[in-house]
Scaffold this motif. Structure first.
Motif, short mmCIF file in Angstrom:
data_model
loop_
_atom_site.label_atom_id
_atom_site.label_comp_id
_atom_site.label_asym_id
_atom_site.label_seq_id
_atom_site.Cartn_x
_atom_site.Cartn_y
_atom_site.Cartn_z
N TYR A 189 -0.89 8.25 5.75
CA TYR A 189 -2.13 7.70 5.20
C TYR A 189 -2.19 6.18 5.33
O TYR A 189 -3.25 5.62 5.63
N LEU B 12 -16.02 1.64 2.67
CA LEU B 12 -15.82 2.72 3.65
C LEU B 12 -17.14 3.42 3.98
O LEU B 12 -17.39 3.78 5.14
N LEU C 2 -8.12 6.98 -0.20
CA LEU C 2 -8.27 8.15 0.67
C LEU C 2 -7.45 9.34 0.18
O LEU C 2 -7.94 10.46 0.11
N ILE D 133 -7.12 1.02 0.50
CA ILE D 133 -7.81 2.05 1.30
C ILE D 133 -6.99 3.34 1.35
O ILE D 133 -7.51 4.44 1.14
N ALA D 134 -5.69 3.23 1.62
CA ALA D 134 -4.85 4.43 1.71
C ALA D 134 -4.82 5.17 0.38
O ALA D 134 -4.91 6.41 0.34
N SER E 174 0.83 -1.20 0.00
CA SER E 174 0.00 0.00 0.00
C SER E 174 0.87 1.26 0.00
O SER E 174 0.58 2.24 -0.70
N ALA F 111 -4.83 4.15 7.43
CA ALA F 111 -5.62 3.11 6.77
C ALA F 111 -5.55 1.81 7.57
O ALA F 111 -6.55 1.08 7.67
#
Length: 525
Positions: free
Chosen positions: A279, A431, A381, A377-378, A192, A283
């Motif tokens: 981030y 999310l 975002l 996810i990171a 990530s 996450a």
């Protein structure tokens, strides 16, 4: 200040920072918010002072003296001095490495504090209770808590419509310990991190920065000689004319090289690294909260998966006493046999040790969830936050104001906008369902950014006063089929304000009166 003293001073200060935990709980309380802001701002000023001292003492090029004086050719050193010379070189190199490393950490700490303070600046501001004038926190600190009207009474206001992610602050490498934090990530966390860094490193098309030339010309005695020189980017189209103006008509170009620069979206490596770590760590906090819920909703037997993991973890590091510790094949074989034995007892596999089909299906589903949702996810975002930041701020504020993304490009070109083509639909759905984050899935974000930058050029000389958050929401509504209610909710802005900006957009793009048309023509010029 002696070099070793400066290094020790910086290391001591960074250690103090690392031992002081940061909390972003209850920042709606002004005293908590002010204490955190003032502490981070004071630290930033001290760190910048350290960096200035290091720059003055040559920490940016610590190996230059070593290259110049520290090394002698073996033939220049007497036999009985070889050992002494080598020892001195090692001492010099050790000192140079210490300078390089501490400066690197101080730069990382500075950028991390800038990110933290930028998020806090966006999070809240103060308003005078007497004259109702608004102040950013940096202005409030500089005027020692007293308004220009003389009042010392202020009300703290939270910017719900601004772009900030204060949850990343405790995860930033505030002590410059980015290498330590990178090593703490899980396997999917490291993947990530790599993704987020690639997003922030997205470069624009190369722009000529300088021109390197090798020329031939004649001196006063009519003898030929060669010379090398560098011209700035302003001479890209007329470098030959510039050379003739400087050296006469007989100058000849023998060599030519255009030196190009490719600025990234975040054009500073320490800022990129700090943002990526912040981030991804944030996450991982989200993942910790929602992972079980996601798995329970998608797997046929969540408890069985947990028991499977328990058994694997129980034996993966065990070394039986009766097997030689260097016989790795035998140890692996023993571990595998013990795991299979346990699986058979629990009916997780058949007699040949093959995992049951339903369990295997759940394992594949879990891997798919990790690869396509949790790992992204990171990235989802930070792409959303940067997109929102561009859409809801003016060109001028991105140049001047301290925002959540230090060193961000004021405007992006086509190459840089490519990263916004990623949609992350499954991540956003997850999310929205399992957290209180407000994110909407928007197609063609890269094209929406293009529309925003183009519109900024149209209104550059306009005196129309825009609410830039509402303007960003209006541009999205005008160029997509997303309902206005969803956009307003995601941007925390009232629908009536967005509708007002929709009218402003229409009046700029499609002027109806002759006066408006003439005004628009003047703006374009």
């Amino acid at each position: 200040m002696p070099e070793s003293v400066l290094v020790n001073k910086a290391e001591t200060y960074l250690k103090e920072i690392s031992n002081d935990s940061i909390s972003v709980d209850n920042l709606e309380n002004f005293e908590n918010f002010k204490d955190l802001y003032f502490k981070l701002d004071d630290r930033l000023n001290y760190l910048q002072g350290l960096k200035d001292d290091m720059d003055a003492q040559g920490y940016t090029t610590p190996f230059t003296p070593l290259n110049k004086y520290g090394t002698k050719a073996v033939s220049d050193v007497a036999m009985d001095e070889i050992g002494e010379n080598s020892r001195h070189n090692q001492i010099y190199r050790s000192g140079a490495n210490a300078k390089k490393n501490i400066l690197d950490r101080v730069k990382s700490a500075i950028d991390s504090h800038k990110i933290a303070i930028g998020n806090l600046e966006q999070f809240g501001y103060v308003k005078c209770n007497s004259c109702y004038k608004k102040y950013s926190m940096s202005e409030y600190k500089n005027m020692d808590g007293q308004c220009s009207c003389g009042s010392q009474g202020f009300t703290f206001k939270i910017r719900k419509d601004a772009t900030h992610r204060i949850e990343i602050i405790p995860h930033l490498p505030l002590s410059g310990n980015y290498m330590v934090l990178r090593n703490e990530f899980s396997s999917y966390g490291r993947e990530s991190l790599k993704q987020v860094l690639n997003i922030l490193k997205q470069e624009r098309k190369g722009v000529v920065k300088t021109i390197s030339l090798s020329i031939r010309l004649k001196d006063k005695n009519n003898r030929l000689y060669r010379r090398k020189l560098t011209l700035g980017s302003e001479y890209v189209d007329d470098y030959e004319e510039e050379l003739r103006n400087r050296f006469g008509q007989n100058v000849r170009i023998e060599g030519l090289r255009f030196n190009r620069t490719k600025p990234a979206i975040i054009d500073d490596k320490h800022a990129r690294t700090a943002l990526a770590i912040g981030y991804v760590k944030y996450a991982e906090d989200i993942i910790e909260d929602i992972r079980d819920d996601i798995l329970k909703r998608n797997l046929t037997d969540f408890k069985r998966i947990n028991k499977y993991d328990e058994i694997i973890a129980e034996y993966e590091n065990q070394n039986p006493d009766f097997i030689d510790e260097y016989d790795t094949d035998a140890i692996e074989s023993w571990r595998k046999s013990k795991i299979v034995e346990k699986f058979k007892n629990l009916n997780y596999c058949d007699g040949q040790g093959n995992i049951k089909r339903s369990l295997n299906r759940d394992l594949k589903k879990r891997d798919n969830i990790y690869q396509n949702i949790l790992k992204n996810i990171a990235s989802a975002l930070i792409i959303w936050d940067i997109f929102r930041y561009y859409m809801t701020t003016s060109n001028n504020s991105r140049k001047i104001d301290l925002g959540p993304f230090p060193y961000i490009r004021v405007e992006l070109d086509r190459e840089q906008r490519k990263v916004f083509q990623a949609d992350y639909i499954r991540v956003i759905e997850t999310l929205n369902n399992l957290t209180d984050l407000k994110i909407i899935s928007i197609d063609d974000k890269d094209l929406l950014l293009y529309e925003k930058f183009k519109f900024e050029k149209q209104i550059r000389n306009s005196h129309v006063k825009f609410n830039h958050v509402a303007l960003g929401a209006a541009l999205i509504h005008e160029n997509s089929d997303i309902p206005l209610e969803s956009i307003s909710n995601a941007f925390n802005i009232n629908e009536s304000r967005v509708k007002k900006e929709i009218k402003n957009i229409d009046s700029i793009k499609n002027p109806k009166s002759d006066k408006s048309k003439k005004f628009l023509e003047l703006i374009k010029k």
